[in-house]
Design an enzyme around this catalytic site. Structure first.
Site, PDB file in Angstrom:
ATOM      1  N   LYS A 187     -16.605   2.187   6.651  1.00  0.00           N
ATOM      2  CA  LYS A 187     -17.564   2.205   5.548  1.00  0.00           C
ATOM      3  C   LYS A 187     -18.812   1.402   5.930  1.00  0.00           C
ATOM      4  CE  LYS A 187     -18.267   0.733   0.819  1.00  0.00           C
ATOM      5  NZ  LYS A 187     -17.731   0.218  -0.422  1.00  0.00           N
ATOM      6  N   GLU A 195     -12.711  -4.981  14.317  1.00  0.00           N
ATOM      7  CA  GLU A 195     -11.632  -4.225  14.958  1.00  0.00           C
ATOM      8  C   GLU A 195     -12.090  -2.812  15.316  1.00  0.00           C
ATOM      9  OE1 GLU A 195     -11.513  -5.961  12.164  1.00  0.00           O
ATOM     10  OE2 GLU A 195      -9.567  -6.938  11.857  1.00  0.00           O
ATOM     11  N   GLY A 197     -13.536   0.894  -0.120  1.00  0.00           N
ATOM     12  CA  GLY A 197     -12.839   1.270   1.119  1.00  0.00           C
ATOM     13  C   GLY A 197     -11.460   1.850   0.855  1.00  0.00           C
ATOM     14  N   ARG A 198     -10.706   1.206  -0.016  1.00  0.00           N
ATOM     15  CA  ARG A 198      -9.324   1.652  -0.257  1.00  0.00           C
ATOM     16  C   ARG A 198      -9.260   2.867  -1.193  1.00  0.00           C
ATOM     17  NH1 ARG A 198     -10.524  -3.365  -1.837  1.00  0.00           N
ATOM     18  NH2 ARG A 198     -10.483  -3.923  -4.047  1.00  0.00           N
ATOM     19  N   GLU A 243      -4.851  -5.526  -2.319  1.00  0.00           N
ATOM     20  CA  GLU A 243      -6.270  -5.879  -2.098  1.00  0.00           C
ATOM     21  C   GLU A 243      -7.033  -5.741  -3.421  1.00  0.00           C
ATOM     22  OE1 GLU A 243      -9.274  -3.739   0.611  1.00  0.00           O
ATOM     23  OE2 GLU A 243      -8.536  -5.313   1.917  1.00  0.00           O
ATOM     24  N   HIS A 269      19.881   1.234   4.290  1.00  0.00           N
ATOM     25  CA  HIS A 269      20.695   0.606   5.330  1.00  0.00           C
ATOM     26  C   HIS A 269      20.043  -0.661   5.860  1.00  0.00           C
ATOM     27  CE1 HIS A 269      23.628   3.857   5.480  1.00  0.00           C
ATOM     28  NE2 HIS A 269      22.608   4.620   5.127  1.00  0.00           N
ATOM     29  N   LYS A 318     -12.214 -13.674   8.467  1.00  0.00           N
ATOM     30  CA  LYS A 318     -13.162 -13.014   9.378  1.00  0.00           C
ATOM     31  C   LYS A 318     -14.147 -14.043   9.938  1.00  0.00           C
ATOM     32  CE  LYS A 318     -13.420  -8.524   6.968  1.00  0.00           C
ATOM     33  NZ  LYS A 318     -14.292  -7.646   6.182  1.00  0.00           N
TER      34      LYS A 318
END
Ligand code: F6P
Length: 541
Positions: free
Chosen positions: A205, A211, A262-263, A348, A379, A511
Site C-alpha cells: 500500500k 520487508e 491494508g488489512r 491489528e 490432534h 519499525k
C-alpha cells in the site's frame, strides 16, 4: 459523530446484572433440554453463510440485552457513517471505504464521497481485470509462475484467498507468496522459478515497507542475474504510492486509495494475484459475495444481523465471561490460512487500549484469535479446549460440498471431515460427567489407579461454547461473503468498544527501533542500549 462507549450505557449495567444473576451459571445442556427449538431460535441465514449460534452461552434475554447495547451505542449510525465515507478513521483523518471496492458501478447513491469512490474503483478495476486476463491468456507460455511479494494485508488476504480458491485457479499457473524479510523465505522460492516465465507482483500500500522493498530488490537482482531483461513485463506494482513504485523502477502499476486499510485491501489492486488466479469473472463473483454481505450488514435489523450478533457474542465473552481468546477451526483445507488472515484483521484492528478520545478503556478489547484447520487442531490443542482450565470459544467453519471431482474415496474423506466437525462442537457442549466416565473400563496400564481417579481424568466439563458457520461450497462468492462477514464483525466490536479499528500505531515503535538498530548490527556499537539488547546484539553480530 458522538461515540457512546459500551460501558457508558444502561444496557451495559443491565448486562452485568444479567450476567451476575444467570449468565455466569448458564448451562448449555440445560438450555437445549428446555428448548427443543433452540437451534432454530439461534440460527441466522446471511448471504452465503449460515450461522448456528445456539451452542453459545446465551438465551433470549441475553440476546435482547446485547442487541439493546448495540442500539444504545448507536451502532447503526456508526455503520452508516462508514458506508457514507465519513472520516471514521479519526487518528489518520481517513474514510474507511473497503465496501466501495465491491459495490457495483450502478449501486444506488449513498453519499458524494462514496459515489466518487465507487467511480474511481471501477476506473482501476476494469484495467486491472483486463491485465489479469492478459496474464492468464499467456499462462503456460509467457508465464508459468506468479510471485506476490508483500506483507501483512498485502500478503495474508491474497495468499489466503488464492489457496482457498485453488479449485477455480488457472491450472497452468503456480502462485507463490513471499513476505518475511528472511532469505529462508524467498531463496527457496526463487530457486524454483524461471525468471523469464515469472510475473513478480510487488504489493505494498505504502511502498515504504522494509520487508517488501528488501524482497523486491532481491527479486529484481535475481531476475537480471538469471537472464531476465524485460522488467516492465515481469514486474508489476500494486500500491497507493505509484511515484515510489516508479522510482523503484516498476512502470506497470495499479493504484488504490488511502481510504482502503491494508488489512481490508484484498478487494483492491492488492488482490491482483487473486484476479489472475480465478480470472475476471471469478473476481467479480468474489466482489459480489462481499457486496451481498455488505447489503445484509447495512439493512438487516440488529437482531438478525449476523456480523452484529457475532460481535455481540464476542463482547459478551470478552467483557463479561472474561474469555481471552477465540479459536477458529475451518474444516476445509482450503481455509488453512484463514486463521492467520483473521489474526491481522482482528488483532491489528481491535488490539487497542484507548478509545477514540484517547482515554484508556476500563475493559478488555481484542481476544487472541488463533487456530488451524480441522482435523489437525484436534490432534494438537483440542485437548486443552476440552479439558484445559481456560474456556476458549471455538468457531467452526464447515463446508457442505467438497470441490468438484471429490467423489469416490475423496467423498468419503469429506463425510469424515464433517462428522469430525460436528462431533467436536457436540463434545465441547455436552462434556462427559465423571459418573459416566467411571462406567468405562480403565486402560490396562492404569488398573492400579482408583477407578474414580481415572474417571476424573476422563471426564469432560462440557458447557464449552462454539459457533458453527456453514457454507454450501467454498467458491469465490461464498469466500467473499465470509471475509466481509468477519470485516463487519470486527467493525462492530470495535465500534461498541469505542476504539478506532482502522489505525495500527502499535506496529510503529518496533519499525523505528529496528531502523536504529540496523547500523549497530553492522558496527557492533552498544552504547546507550539496555544490557539485554546490548548483550543480544553482541551475540548476534
Ligand atoms: O504491519 C503494519 C502494516 O502497515 C499493515 O497494516 C499492512 O498491511 C502492512 O504493514 C503492509 O503495509 P504495506 O502494504 O504498506 O507494505
Amino acid at each position: 459523530m458522538s461515540v457512546v462507549r459500551c460501558d457508558q450505557t444502561d444496557a451495559w449495567k443491565a448486562l452485568q446484572a444479567h450476567y451476575d444473576a444467570s449468565g455466569r451459571q448458564f448451562d448449555l445442556r440445560a438450555a437445549f433440554a428446555s428448548d427443543a427449538g433452540r437451534f432454530d431460535h439461534f440460527a441466522i441465514e446471511a448471504p452465503g453463510v449460515f450461522a448456528d449460534l445456539s451452542k453459545n452461552r446465551w438465551d433470549a434475554s441475553t440476546r435482547a440485552l446485547l442487541t439493546g447495547l448495540a442500539a444504545e451505542c448507536g451502532l447503526e449510525a456508526r455503520r452508516d457513517a462508514m458506508f457514507a465515507g465519513e472520516p471514521i478513521n479519526l487518528t489518520e483523518g481517513r474514510a474507511v471505504l473497503h465496501t466501495a471496492l465491491r459495490a457495483p458501478s450502478n449501486a444506488p447513491p449513498v453519499s458524494a464521497v462514496t459515489d466518487a469512490a465507487i467511480g474511481e474503483v471501477h476506473s482501476v478495476l476494469d484495467p486491472l481485470l483486463a491485465y489479469a486476463e492478459r496474464v492468464r491468456a499467456q499462462a503456460g507460455t509467457q508465464f508459468t509462475d506468479v510471485l506476490n511479494i508483500g506483507i501483512g494485508g498485502s500478503d495474508l488476504g491474497p495468499q489466503m484467498a488464492v489457496i482457498a480458491l485453488q479449485e477455480f485457479a488457472h491450472p497452468q499457473l503456480r502462485f507463490h507468496f513471499v513476505s518475511n524479510v528472511d532469505g529462508h523465505d524467498i531463496a527457496p522460492v526463487l530457486a524454483r522459478l524461471d525468471a523469464n516465465k515469472t510475473l513478480v507482483i510487488v504489493a505494498s500500500k505504502t511502498f515504504t515497507t522494509q520487508e517488501t522493498l528488501a524482497n523486491a530488490n532481491v527479486a529484481r537482482e535475481w531476475f537480471t542475474a538469471n537472464g531476465g531483461t524485460d522488467v516492465a513485463t515481469h514486474f508489476v506494482g500494486v500500491t497507493t504510492n505509484i511515484e515510489a513504485a516508479a522510482k523503484f523502477g516498476i512502470t506497470t502499476t495499479f493504484g488504490f486509495w488511502d481510504w482502503v486499510g491494508g488489512r481490508y485491501s484484498l478487494w483492491s489492486a492488492i488482490g491482483l494475484s487473486i484476479a489472475i488466479a480465478i480470472g475476471a469473472d471469478g473476481f467479480k463473483e468474489f466482489l459480489a459475495g462481499a457486496h451481498a454481505m455488505d447489503e445484509h450488514f447495512r439493512t438487516a435489523p440488529l437482531a438478525r444481523n449476523l456480523p452484529v450478533q457475532l460481535a455481540l457474542i464476542d463482547v459478551w465473552y470478552r467483557n463479561f465471561h472474561g474469555f481471552t481468546s477465540r479459536s477458529v477451526a475451518p474444516y476445509h483445507q482450503g481455509l488453512k490460512r484463514f486463521p492467520a488472515y483473521l489474526q491481522q484483521l482482528e488483532m491489528e484492528s481491535n488490539g487497542k487500549r484507548v478509545d477514540v478520545d484517547g482515554r484508556a478503556v476500563p475493559f478488555a478489547t481484542s481476544p487472541v484469535v488463533w487456530g488451524e484447520p480441522g482435523t489437525n487442531g484436534q490432534h494438537a490443542y483440542f485437548q486443552m479446549l476440552h479439558q484445559g482450565t481456560d474456556v476458549v470459544p471455538v468457531e467452526f467453519i464447515a463446508v457442505k460440498r467438497p470441490a468438484a471431482g471429490h467423489d469416490g474415496a475423496y467423498a468419503d474423506l469429506h463425510v469424515k471431515l464433517l462428522a469430525n466437525c460436528l462431533a467436536q462442537s457436540q463434545a465441547l457442549m455436552q462434556g462427559k460427567a465423571p459418573a459416566e466416565a467411571a462406567q468405562e473400563s480403565p486402560p490396562t496400564a492404569s488398573r492400579t489407579i482408583a477407578r474414580e481417579v481415572i474417571a476424573e481424568h476422563r471426564a469432560f466439563p462440557g458447557n464449552r461454547p462454539s459457533t458453527t458457520l456453514v457454507l454450501d461450497a467454498l467458491t469465490p462468492r461464498t469466500l467473499g461473503s465470509l471475509i466481509a462477514l468477519y470485516e463487519h464483525r470486527v467493525f462492530c466490536s470495535g465500534a461498541l468498544w469505542g476504539i478506532n479499528s482502522f489505525d495500527q500505531w502499535g506496529v510503529e515503535l518496533g519499525k523505528a527501533l529496528c531502523n536504529a538498530l540496523l547500523p549497530r548490527l553492522a558496527s557492533g556499537a552498544t552504547d546507550g542500549l539496555d544490557s539485554s539488547t546490548a548483550g543480544l546484539l553482541t551475540r548476534l553480530k
